[in-house]
Design a protein around this motif. Structure first.
Motif, PDB file in Angstrom:
ATOM      1  N   LEU A 107       0.821  -1.215   0.000  1.00 49.15           N
ATOM      2  CA  LEU A 107       0.000   0.000   0.000  1.00 49.15           C
ATOM      3  C   LEU A 107       0.857   1.268   0.000  1.00 49.15           C
ATOM      4  O   LEU A 107       0.552   2.230  -0.716  1.00 49.15           O
ATOM      5  N   ILE A 108       1.921   1.253   0.781  1.00 49.43           N
ATOM      6  CA  ILE A 108       2.813   2.415   0.819  1.00 49.43           C
ATOM      7  C   ILE A 108       3.438   2.640  -0.557  1.00 49.43           C
ATOM      8  O   ILE A 108       3.473   3.773  -1.061  1.00 49.43           O
ATOM      9  N   ILE A 109       3.908   1.576  -1.179  1.00 52.49           N
ATOM     10  CA  ILE A 109       4.499   1.689  -2.521  1.00 52.49           C
ATOM     11  C   ILE A 109       3.477   2.221  -3.514  1.00 52.49           C
ATOM     12  O   ILE A 109       3.782   3.088  -4.337  1.00 52.49           O
ATOM     13  N   LEU A 110       2.258   1.717  -3.467  1.00 47.57           N
ATOM     14  CA  LEU A 110       1.224   2.187  -4.390  1.00 47.57           C
ATOM     15  C   LEU A 110       0.905   3.660  -4.166  1.00 47.57           C
ATOM     16  O   LEU A 110       0.662   4.405  -5.128  1.00 47.57           O
ATOM     17  N   PHE A 111       0.907   4.081  -2.930  1.00 45.12           N
ATOM     18  CA  PHE A 111       0.613   5.481  -2.616  1.00 45.12           C
ATOM     19  C   PHE A 111       1.683   6.418  -3.184  1.00 45.12           C
ATOM     20  O   PHE A 111       1.384   7.519  -3.614  1.00 45.12           O
ATOM     21  N   PHE A 112       2.930   5.952  -3.178  1.00 42.92           N
ATOM     22  CA  PHE A 112       4.042   6.780  -3.648  1.00 42.92           C
ATOM     23  C   PHE A 112       4.597   6.311  -4.995  1.00 42.92           C
ATOM     24  O   PHE A 112       5.763   6.518  -5.289  1.00 42.92           O
ATOM     25  N   MET A 113       3.753   5.703  -5.824  1.00 41.25           N
ATOM     26  CA  MET A 113       4.246   5.127  -7.074  1.00 41.25           C
ATOM     27  C   MET A 113       4.884   6.144  -8.005  1.00 41.25           C
ATOM     28  O   MET A 113       5.821   5.808  -8.723  1.00 41.25           O
ATOM     29  N   ASP A 114       4.436   7.376  -7.966  1.00 39.94           N
ATOM     30  CA  ASP A 114       5.076   8.369  -8.828  1.00 39.94           C
ATOM     31  C   ASP A 114       6.498   8.675  -8.361  1.00 39.94           C
ATOM     32  O   ASP A 114       7.369   9.004  -9.158  1.00 39.94           O
ATOM     33  N   SER A 115       6.771   8.517  -7.076  1.00 40.75           N
ATOM     34  CA  SER A 115       8.114   8.758  -6.533  1.00 40.75           C
ATOM     35  C   SER A 115       9.120   7.706  -6.988  1.00 40.75           C
ATOM     36  O   SER A 115      10.321   7.949  -6.979  1.00 40.75           O
ATOM     37  N   VAL A 116       8.629   6.530  -7.363  1.00 43.40           N
ATOM     38  CA  VAL A 116       9.512   5.461  -7.835  1.00 43.40           C
ATOM     39  C   VAL A 116       9.359   5.257  -9.340  1.00 43.40           C
ATOM     40  O   VAL A 116       9.632   4.168  -9.858  1.00 43.40           O
ATOM     41  N   ASN A 117       8.932   6.316 -10.012  1.00 39.74           N
ATOM     42  CA  ASN A 117       8.810   6.319 -11.471  1.00 39.74           C
ATOM     43  C   ASN A 117       7.932   5.173 -11.986  1.00 39.74           C
ATOM     44  O   ASN A 117       8.204   4.575 -13.010  1.00 39.74           O
ATOM     45  N   TYR A 118       6.894   4.854 -11.236  1.00 43.85           N
ATOM     46  CA  TYR A 118       5.923   3.820 -11.599  1.00 43.85           C
ATOM     47  C   TYR A 118       6.531   2.432 -11.748  1.00 43.85           C
ATOM     48  O   TYR A 118       5.958   1.558 -12.391  1.00 43.85           O
ATOM     49  N   ASN A 119       7.677   2.207 -11.143  1.00 46.32           N
ATOM     50  CA  ASN A 119       8.299   0.877 -11.123  1.00 46.32           C
ATOM     51  C   ASN A 119       7.740   0.060  -9.962  1.00 46.32           C
ATOM     52  O   ASN A 119       8.474  -0.631  -9.271  1.00 46.32           O
ATOM     53  N   VAL A 120       6.450   0.151  -9.754  1.00 48.03           N
ATOM     54  CA  VAL A 120       5.838  -0.499  -8.592  1.00 48.03           C
ATOM     55  C   VAL A 120       5.824  -2.012  -8.692  1.00 48.03           C
ATOM     56  O   VAL A 120       5.952  -2.706  -7.678  1.00 48.03           O
ATOM     57  N   ASN A 121       5.675  -2.543  -9.875  1.00 45.60           N
ATOM     58  CA  ASN A 121       5.567  -3.996  -9.991  1.00 45.60           C
ATOM     59  C   ASN A 121       6.839  -4.675  -9.509  1.00 45.60           C
ATOM     60  O   ASN A 121       6.778  -5.695  -8.824  1.00 45.60           O
ATOM     61  N   ALA A 122       7.988  -4.105  -9.845  1.00 44.85           N
ATOM     62  CA  ALA A 122       9.252  -4.691  -9.399  1.00 44.85           C
ATOM     63  C   ALA A 122       9.343  -4.692  -7.875  1.00 44.85           C
ATOM     64  O   ALA A 122       9.783  -5.669  -7.265  1.00 44.85           O
ATOM     65  N   ILE A 123       8.892  -3.618  -7.258  1.00 43.07           N
ATOM     66  CA  ILE A 123       8.951  -3.514  -5.794  1.00 43.07           C
ATOM     67  C   ILE A 123       7.932  -4.453  -5.148  1.00 43.07           C
ATOM     68  O   ILE A 123       8.234  -5.137  -4.161  1.00 43.07           O
ATOM     69  N   ILE A 124       6.744  -4.520  -5.711  1.00 33.28           N
ATOM     70  CA  ILE A 124       5.713  -5.409  -5.172  1.00 33.28           C
ATOM     71  C   ILE A 124       6.156  -6.873  -5.274  1.00 33.28           C
ATOM     72  O   ILE A 124       5.916  -7.666  -4.362  1.00 33.28           O
ATOM     73  N   LEU A 125       6.820  -7.228  -6.370  1.00 32.83           N
ATOM     74  CA  LEU A 125       7.351  -8.588  -6.493  1.00 32.83           C
ATOM     75  C   LEU A 125       8.361  -8.881  -5.385  1.00 32.83           C
ATOM     76  O   LEU A 125       8.424 -10.002  -4.872  1.00 32.83           O
ATOM     77  N   THR A 126       9.141  -7.876  -5.012  1.00 34.14           N
ATOM     78  CA  THR A 126      10.102  -8.050  -3.912  1.00 34.14           C
ATOM     79  C   THR A 126       9.372  -8.331  -2.609  1.00 34.14           C
ATOM     80  O   THR A 126       9.726  -9.272  -1.881  1.00 34.14           O
ATOM     81  N   PHE A 127       8.343  -7.534  -2.302  1.00 35.73           N
ATOM     82  CA  PHE A 127       7.562  -7.748  -1.077  1.00 35.73           C
ATOM     83  C   PHE A 127       6.879  -9.119  -1.096  1.00 35.73           C
ATOM     84  O   PHE A 127       6.881  -9.834  -0.089  1.00 35.73           O
ATOM     85  N   ALA A 128       6.288  -9.501  -2.239  1.00 38.95           N
ATOM     86  CA  ALA A 128       5.628 -10.809  -2.349  1.00 38.95           C
ATOM     87  C   ALA A 128       6.639 -11.936  -2.144  1.00 38.95           C
ATOM     88  O   ALA A 128       6.339 -12.949  -1.506  1.00 38.95           O
ATOM     89  N   GLY A 129       7.852 -11.735  -2.653  1.00 38.49           N
ATOM     90  CA  GLY A 129       8.912 -12.723  -2.465  1.00 38.49           C
ATOM     91  C   GLY A 129       9.263 -12.899  -1.001  1.00 38.49           C
ATOM     92  O   GLY A 129       9.469 -14.024  -0.523  1.00 38.49           O
ATOM     93  N   ILE A 130       9.319 -11.787  -0.270  1.00 39.90           N
ATOM     94  CA  ILE A 130       9.625 -11.853   1.162  1.00 39.90           C
ATOM     95  C   ILE A 130       8.551 -12.660   1.900  1.00 39.90           C
ATOM     96  O   ILE A 130       8.855 -13.588   2.651  1.00 39.90           O
ATOM     97  N   GLY A 131       7.283 -12.313   1.682  1.00 40.97           N
ATOM     98  CA  GLY A 131       6.193 -13.021   2.359  1.00 40.97           C
ATOM     99  C   GLY A 131       6.150 -14.494   2.001  1.00 40.97           C
ATOM    100  O   GLY A 131       5.953 -15.356   2.862  1.00 40.97           O
TER     101      GLY A 131
END
Length: 190
Positions: A107-131
């Motif tokens: 949710l935090i990543i999605l809220f600030f997706m413009d700050s990460v140049n819309y590279n949200v999928n890569a970050i979300i995959l990282t979080f999903a990998g951790i869980g």
């Protein structure tokens, strides 16, 4: 109820039984979440990719509304399972807290997706990998741990692509990280 003291062997057997029950609580029905979210997220990734790539609609992210009913289904299923659980252990609580932390991170990543140049999928995959990796370790179910690693690899690949192409990598990552281990877990639950 008797006030009889337990022997060391009886105490050890009781503790072992409680730990086993806790692991069964966590494992039983765990495949449901991986399969539900695997299919929903894979379909949304593919849908987003196709809509954006072929310019079918101005707002390709609309496919992600699929996650709303999936969230509701998850909550209802989780509440039902929680009410049915005979023993609620530290492992049960830890398992749910891991996924709550992943959800909050997403949710935090999605809220600030413009700050990460819309590279949200890569970050979300990282979080999903951790869980997923931690879930595999907690359940001592190596296909889930390997699924977490697959999601991390997909994350690395996605970070090297433009935001649109990240969605196709996300779909493949979810297939390898959620769906394949989810079906293996479901077979192990039976």
């Amino acid at each position: 109820m008797s006030n009889k003291e337990l022997s060391k062997d009886e105490s050890l057997a009781l503790i072992t039984d409680m730990i086993g029950q806790a692991k069964r609580n966590v494992a039983k029905g765990g495949s449901f979440y991986f399969l539900l979210w695997g299919w929903v997220v894979m379909i949304a990734n593919l849908g987003h990719y196709l809509i954006a790539k072929f310019d079918w609609y101005e707002h390709p992210y609309i496919v992600w509304v699929l996650t709303i009913p999936a969230g509701i289904i998850s909550m209802v299923y989780g509440a039902k399972r929680s009410n049915e659980a005979k023993v609620k252990s530290h492992l049960d609580r830890l398992y749910s807290q891991i996924w709550l932390a992943v959800f909050i991170g997403v949710l935090i990543i999605l809220f600030f997706m413009d700050s990460v140049n819309y590279n949200v999928n890569a970050i979300i995959l990282t979080f999903a990998g951790i869980g997923t990796f931690i879930s595999g370790q907690a359940l001592r179910f190596s296909p889930l741990s390997m699924g977490g690693i697959a999601l991390w690899i997909a994350s690395v690949v996605a970070f090297n692509l433009n935001p649109t192409d990240q969605y196709i990598v996300g779909a493949v990552g979810i297939l390898a990280g959620y769906l394949i281990p989810g079906y293996l877990l479901r077979r192990a639950e039976k």
